[in-house]
Structure formats: C-alpha cells, structure tokens
Motif scaffolding. Structure first.
Motif, PDB file in Angstrom:
ATOM      1  N   SER A 238       0.838  -1.205   0.000  1.00  0.00           N
ATOM      2  CA  SER A 238       0.000   0.000   0.000  1.00  0.00           C
ATOM      3  C   SER A 238       0.868   1.249   0.000  1.00  0.00           C
ATOM      4  N   LEU A 239       2.058   1.183   0.637  1.00  0.00           N
ATOM      5  CA  LEU A 239       2.966   2.335   0.599  1.00  0.00           C
ATOM      6  C   LEU A 239       3.407   2.616  -0.832  1.00  0.00           C
ATOM      7  N   ILE A 240       3.760   1.534  -1.572  1.00  0.00           N
ATOM      8  CA  ILE A 240       4.232   1.750  -2.951  1.00  0.00           C
ATOM      9  C   ILE A 240       3.096   2.293  -3.817  1.00  0.00           C
ATOM     10  N   VAL A 241       1.879   1.761  -3.619  1.00  0.00           N
ATOM     11  CA  VAL A 241       0.744   2.274  -4.396  1.00  0.00           C
ATOM     12  C   VAL A 241       0.505   3.744  -4.062  1.00  0.00           C
ATOM     13  N   PHE A 242       0.622   4.093  -2.757  1.00  0.00           N
ATOM     14  CA  PHE A 242       0.430   5.489  -2.365  1.00  0.00           C
ATOM     15  C   PHE A 242       1.473   6.389  -3.023  1.00  0.00           C
ATOM     16  N   LEU A 243       2.746   5.924  -3.024  1.00  0.00           N
ATOM     17  CA  LEU A 243       3.797   6.771  -3.601  1.00  0.00           C
ATOM     18  C   LEU A 243       3.597   6.927  -5.104  1.00  0.00           C
ATOM     19  N   ALA A 244       3.152   5.853  -5.768  1.00  0.00           N
ATOM     20  CA  ALA A 244       2.869   5.969  -7.204  1.00  0.00           C
ATOM     21  C   ALA A 244       1.754   6.977  -7.444  1.00  0.00           C
ATOM     22  N   GLY A 245       0.718   6.944  -6.593  1.00  0.00           N
ATOM     23  CA  GLY A 245      -0.371   7.908  -6.738  1.00  0.00           C
ATOM     24  C   GLY A 245       0.095   9.322  -6.491  1.00  0.00           C
ATOM     25  N   LEU A 246       0.941   9.492  -5.471  1.00  0.00           N
ATOM     26  CA  LEU A 246       1.467  10.829  -5.168  1.00  0.00           C
ATOM     27  C   LEU A 246       2.271  11.361  -6.347  1.00  0.00           C
ATOM     28  N   PHE A 247       3.123  10.493  -6.917  1.00  0.00           N
ATOM     29  CA  PHE A 247       3.934  10.906  -8.065  1.00  0.00           C
ATOM     30  C   PHE A 247       3.034  11.273  -9.251  1.00  0.00           C
ATOM     31  N   THR A 248       1.978  10.482  -9.459  1.00  0.00           N
ATOM     32  CA  THR A 248       1.049  10.797 -10.554  1.00  0.00           C
ATOM     33  C   THR A 248       0.414  12.157 -10.359  1.00  0.00           C
TER      34      THR A 248
END
Lengths: 165, 103
Positions: free
Chosen positions: B13-23
């Motif tokens: 979930s951390l990696i998904v969150f960081l991908a969303g933040l970057f997007t």
C-alpha cells in the motif's frame, strides 16, 4: 507455499500497474494500468478474507469509476491525435518528495509496534457487514445515500449546458 | 519462506500510495490527476482492510473501506463532470492552461 507465491504474484501485479499509472506517458495506457492496479487490490482484499469488499471493489471501481474515466479520456481527446500524453513537469522535485515521503512512511511501518495477530472473521463477511450497516453505522450509511444523490444531481447539472443557462 | 503478515500489505500500500502521489504531482492532465487520487484512495483502502484483518477491530476497517469506495465513486463522477466542463470552456484539460482565477 502456493499461497505465498500467489500473494507475491498479485502484490507484484498491483505494484507494477501502480507504477505504470505513474510513469506511462500516454493517459490511455495509464487508465488500463489503473485497471490492473484496481484488480490487484481486489485480489489483496481476497487474501485478507474481505470477500465483500473485494466484490464491491470490482463492481464499483473497475465496473464504474474506470469506465467513467475511460469515457472522459475518449471525450476529451481526439483519438487519432498521437500526442495524447501530457508533458510531465517537475519530475525531479516530485521524485525527491516521493522518496522522502516513502522513507519516512517506511520507517514508520517497520518501527511501529503493530498488533499483528491475524484475527479476521472468516468469509462470508456479508452477514456481519450488513448487521453493522443497519446497526452502529446506520447514520453514516444513510448519509452516504444522500451524498451519492447529491453527487448525481451535481454531475448532471455540471455536465448539461441547458440546465445552467 | 516468511509468512505473509501485516507488513507485506503495508509495503504494497505504501508503494501504491507513492505511485499515486507521483502521478498527482507530475501530471498536467486533469484526468491523470484524478487517476492518481484513485490510487491514493486505494492504498488507504488496502491499509484499512489489512488492519481490519490483523488489528483485531472486527468489521470496522472493511466498513470504512466501503465508505471510501463510495466517496471515490462520488468524487469520480463530480470530478469528471468538472473536467468535461473545463474541456468545453478551454478546449483542453491541461491544468496549467486553466489559470483564469490566478491573482
């Protein structure tokens, strides 16, 4: 063993698709990567014994929100146009911010003394969730229906020109 | 092989969150930004369900994640209606071009 392998497969699919959403240049590819990420998250809910949430995720997210997003992409772009992607600005500052946030959250994840004994109720969880919605969560549940109705009316008013004049 | 525990889900979930933040940070396309928001909401949902499984809170986490999914649906409907309105007005959905309110 097979359980762990399946978990890593689905978790890897989720992570790969999430990174694909973030890094692909074309917004249409991003939308299809988003579908993979949402399906992977539904698989993770399955691993967490949350069968009802997994089904809701597939129905609402993949069947609703993603189709809506694809419609919006198709309506706001000329499909024949090659340059449907966006120029990404500030990738380096964004990457720095993402790395700092990730390190901070990662430290929090591995340092905090979580309660980690698995205790989830086995599926089907629909009975318990239904009881909770009509019991302690009745007011939020009813408010949710009001929110959805308001959102529906708002979307209609926003997107139909003759209603605004 | 290590048993699949809470930390596995938190890391995903951390990696998904960081991908969303970057997007959200790098996109100039309004629909792309909305997709990043969906990723962030999904990572929060994974956390909710994971804590509901491992934290001993009964169904509370799953119920919160259902509310999050419901709000995400409302957000997507309103957000995309606004995006379509912006597209009709400005002929683009580049968020940098819609700076009429800039003081």
């Amino acid at each position: 063993m097979i359980y762990a392998a399946l978990f890593y497969l689905i978790a890897g699919l989720t992570v790969f698709c999430a990174l694909g959403v973030a890094l692909s240049r074309n917004v249409v590819y991003s939308a299809f990567f988003l579908m993979g990420a949402l399906l992977g998250a539904a698989g993770l809910y399955g691993f967490l014994l949350a069968d009802f949430v997994a089904v809701v995720q597939i129905l609402v997210y993949v069947g609703g929100i993603l189709v809506l997003t694809l419609f919006a992409i198709m309506l706001t772009h000329q499909i024949a146009e090659v340059e449907v992607s966006n120029r990404s600005v500030g990738r380096l500052p964004a990457a720095i911010l993402v790395i700092v946030t990730g390190v901070g959250m990662g430290l929090a994840i591995f340092r905090a003394p979580w309660h980690t004994a698995p205790s989830g109720e086995p599926p089907p969880t629909t009975y318990g969730i239904g009881e909770a919605f009509l019991g302690p969560y009745l007011l939020p549940f009813e408010l949710a229906s009001v929110v959805l109705l308001t959102a529906l009316i708002g979307a209609i008013v926003l997107s139909r020109r003759e209603l605004r004049d | 092989m290590i048993e699949i525990g809470l930390h596995h889900y938190l890391v995903v979930s951390l990696i998904v969150f960081l991908a969303g933040l970057f997007t959200v940070l790098t996109r100039r396309n309004a629909i792309g930004i909305l997709m990043g928001v969906e990723l962030i909401l999904n990572s929060a949902n994974i956390n909710y369900v994971a804590f509901s499984r491992f934290g001993g809170g009964g169904y509370d986490g799953q119920i919160f994640s259902i509310f999050v999914i419901m709000l995400a649906a409302a957000e997507a409907a309103i957000g995309l209606a606004i995006v379509l309105g912006i597209y009709r007005k400005f002929e683009t959905i580049d968020v940098e071009a819609t700076d009429t309110l800039r003081g």
